[in-house]
Write an enzyme that holds these catalytic residues in place. Structure first.
Site, short mmCIF file in Angstrom:
data_model
loop_
_atom_site.label_atom_id
_atom_site.label_comp_id
_atom_site.label_asym_id
_atom_site.label_seq_id
_atom_site.Cartn_x
_atom_site.Cartn_y
_atom_site.Cartn_z
N HIS A 121 -3.84 18.00 44.29
CA HIS A 121 -5.26 17.73 44.11
C HIS A 121 -5.47 16.33 44.66
O HIS A 121 -5.23 15.34 43.98
CB HIS A 121 -5.66 17.79 42.64
CG HIS A 121 -6.06 19.16 42.20
ND1 HIS A 121 -6.65 19.42 41.00
CD2 HIS A 121 -5.99 20.35 42.85
CE1 HIS A 121 -6.91 20.72 40.92
NE2 HIS A 121 -6.51 21.30 42.02
N ASP A 137 -9.35 8.06 36.25
CA ASP A 137 -9.37 9.32 36.98
C ASP A 137 -10.82 9.67 37.35
O ASP A 137 -11.38 10.63 36.88
CB ASP A 137 -8.74 10.41 36.09
CG ASP A 137 -8.70 11.76 36.78
OD1 ASP A 137 -8.54 11.78 38.01
OD2 ASP A 137 -8.84 12.79 36.09
N HIS A 176 -4.05 11.42 38.15
CA HIS A 176 -3.51 11.78 36.84
C HIS A 176 -2.29 10.98 36.41
O HIS A 176 -1.49 11.44 35.61
CB HIS A 176 -3.19 13.28 36.82
CG HIS A 176 -4.44 14.12 36.79
ND1 HIS A 176 -4.44 15.44 36.47
CD2 HIS A 176 -5.73 13.79 36.99
CE1 HIS A 176 -5.67 15.91 36.52
NE2 HIS A 176 -6.47 14.92 36.84
N ASP A 234 -2.09 15.71 40.89
CA ASP A 234 -3.44 15.20 41.16
C ASP A 234 -3.34 13.68 41.29
O ASP A 234 -2.78 13.02 40.41
CB ASP A 234 -4.38 15.62 40.02
CG ASP A 234 -5.82 15.15 40.21
OD1 ASP A 234 -6.03 13.95 40.44
OD2 ASP A 234 -6.74 15.99 40.11
N ASP A 251 -9.88 17.49 45.18
CA ASP A 251 -10.47 17.48 43.84
C ASP A 251 -11.21 16.17 43.62
O ASP A 251 -10.61 15.16 43.23
CB ASP A 251 -9.37 17.66 42.77
CG ASP A 251 -9.96 17.73 41.37
OD1 ASP A 251 -11.19 17.81 41.23
OD2 ASP A 251 -9.17 17.68 40.40
C1 RNT Z 1 -9.19 17.22 35.77
C2 RNT Z 1 -8.38 17.92 36.78
C3 RNT Z 1 -8.90 19.25 37.23
C4 RNT Z 1 -10.39 19.28 37.44
C5 RNT Z 1 -10.92 20.54 38.06
C6 RNT Z 1 -12.39 20.67 37.95
O1 RNT Z 1 -8.78 15.94 35.55
O2 RNT Z 1 -8.16 17.11 37.88
O3 RNT Z 1 -8.21 19.68 38.34
O4 RNT Z 1 -10.82 18.20 38.22
O5 RNT Z 1 -10.25 21.61 37.54
ZN ZN Z 2 -7.23 17.99 39.55
#
Ligand code: RNT
Ligand code: ZN
Length: 415
Positions: free
Chosen positions: A283, A291, A259, A256, A323
């Site tokens: 993501h 974040d 992250h 992500d 995301d």
């Molecule tokens: C959270 C993560 C996760 C969420 C979703 C809603 O920091 O990024 O993926 O955003 O599952």
């Molecule tokens: Zn995520």
């Protein structure tokens, strides 16, 4: 100049670099982009509309008109689909069940999601899935890594249910459902014992994955995180934890964009991770100082992510998911802006003369690599994007926004 003439000119300019714009359009349309359902209702879901959002994530803003039911969310998503060109999947969270039954998360069954399957089938889109460990009385600071076995077991059962549902999605729709596990477990202060929760998480995951599922229909991917609100100092499922776990067990890893440390970028991790893990889920998000999950814009990192996929031919091994969740602007517009940007960046990646640039680099001509990379930035990719939208039968330019405003006036503003 009309579009046709402008496109002819663009085609010629790209051809001078050996790039076929028609082929780039086809390729860019063929890559699946998995759009997250949770932009439509601020990650609320339909399990318990009054439960607050926990797990250290947050939406900000209170723009009117969010979807309150699964029907409203589907209707809104239809709008997004009507604005978004190319192969699409919809990514659901377990809290987006659509049923009148009162059912806890460890008892979810495929039938609780049947309306989504019908919806996806009718529109020819795929589904992805996400277990939901947050926003539940048993979420707390620890779920799958909890010291209390009864709580761990609850979440193990939840995950197993979700894998069965994901398998059903994949079987019904004839395409693999990527199932993402994001486990928020962590602490505000660094715990003295950082090891024990990680051992427990590893054991929980081992137990979960002992349940056989058909990899044609679903594959699990594990999402790491550096910190959350209330888990600033320690997250059990860190990047190192999952890179290790996925490497050891041949599992998929989710990266992500939000992250990692603020100067760390996931585009730089793709080629390394894929030496050691079989596939990646992304993501794609936009962290602003934290974040924050801002709407994805056309920034350097988005482009770098798509370039990395295309330059390496990783289309089959990297699964692009979005995301972000912005509650401060029209949600359908937020959804659309980010999703269209993802497709735009993919197109630009296919408009790059990768073979030529790689050859120049192999020849040691770094001068030309830099010079051409910079020249390419001002080629008229915008007109190629317009033609892509036209070919896919989707609105060109700002036309989608005008339609979204009408929908807002007629539908969402009345909620
Ligand atoms: C959270 C993560 C996760 C969420 C979703 C809603 O920091 O990024 O993926 O955003 O599952
Ligand atoms: Zn995520």
């Amino acid at each position: 100049m009309n579009t046709e003439k402008a496109y002819e000119a663009a085609r010629g300019l790209y051809a001078a670099y050996g790039v076929d714009t028609d082929a780039a359009i086809e390729k860019a349309l063929a890559v699946p982009v998995s759009i997250h359902c949770w932009q439509g209702d601020d990650v609320g879901g339909f399990e318990n509309p009054d439960a607050g959002l926990t797990g250290g994530i947050q939406t900000t803003g209170n723009y009117p008109g969010k979807a309150r039911t699964a029907d409203e969310l589907r209707r809104d998503f239809d709008k997004v689909l009507s604005y978004f060109p190319g192969k699409t999947k919809l990514s659901l969270h377990a809290t987006y069940l659509d049923t009148d039954e009162k059912v806890d998360r460890d008892a979810l069954e495929p039938r609780h999601f049947a309306p989504w399957v019908r919806y996806a089938k009718e529109r020819g889109i795929g589904l992805d899935f996400n277990e939901t460990y947050f926003s539940h009385p048993l979420s707390g600071d620890f779920s799958l890594s909890n010291a209390d076995k009864a709580i761990r077991d609850f979440w193990i059962r939840h995950t197993k249910c979700c894998r069965t549902i994901a398998e059903y999605f994949g079987r019904e729709l004839g395409q693999t459902c990527y199932t993402n596990l994001w486990i928020h477990d962590g602490c505000k202060e660094a715990p003295i014992d950082k090891l024990a929760p990680r051992k427990r998480l590893e054991e929980s995951l081992d137990e979960i994955f002992a349940q056989p599922v058909d990899p044609r229909y679903t594959k699990d991917s594990l999402e790491s995180k550096l910190f959350g609100i209330g888990s600033e100092s320690y997250v059990v499922g860190s990047h190192e934890f999952y890179l290790g776990y996925c490497t050891k067990h041949g599992r998929l890893l989710t990266l992500d964009s939000g992250h990692f440390h603020p100067t760390e970028i996931i585009s730089a991790k793709i080629a390394t991770a894929l030496l050691f893990v079989p596939e990646l889920v992304l993501h794609v998000s936009r962290p602003v100082r934290w974040d924050s999950d801002h709407v994805v814009v056309m920034d350097d990192e988005l482009q770098a992510i798509m370039n990395e996929i295309v330059r390496n031919g990783f289309e089959d091994r990297v699964h692009i998911g979005l995301d972000y969740f912005d509650a401060s602007i029209n949600r359908i517009a937020a959804w659309t802006i980010g999703a269209r940007n993802a497709r735009k960046a993919l197109l630009r990646a296919y408009l790059e003369p990768v073979g030529l640039l790689k050859q120049l680099e192999r020849d040691g001509d770094n001068t030309s690599v830099l010079a051409l990379s910079e020249e390419l930035k001002s080629l008229p990719w915008g007109i190629v994007w317009d033609v892509l939208c036209e070919k896919a039968g989707k609105p060109v330019g700002r036309a989608w926004l005008d339609d979204a405003k009408v929908y807002e006036a007629e539908v969402t503003s009345k909620r």
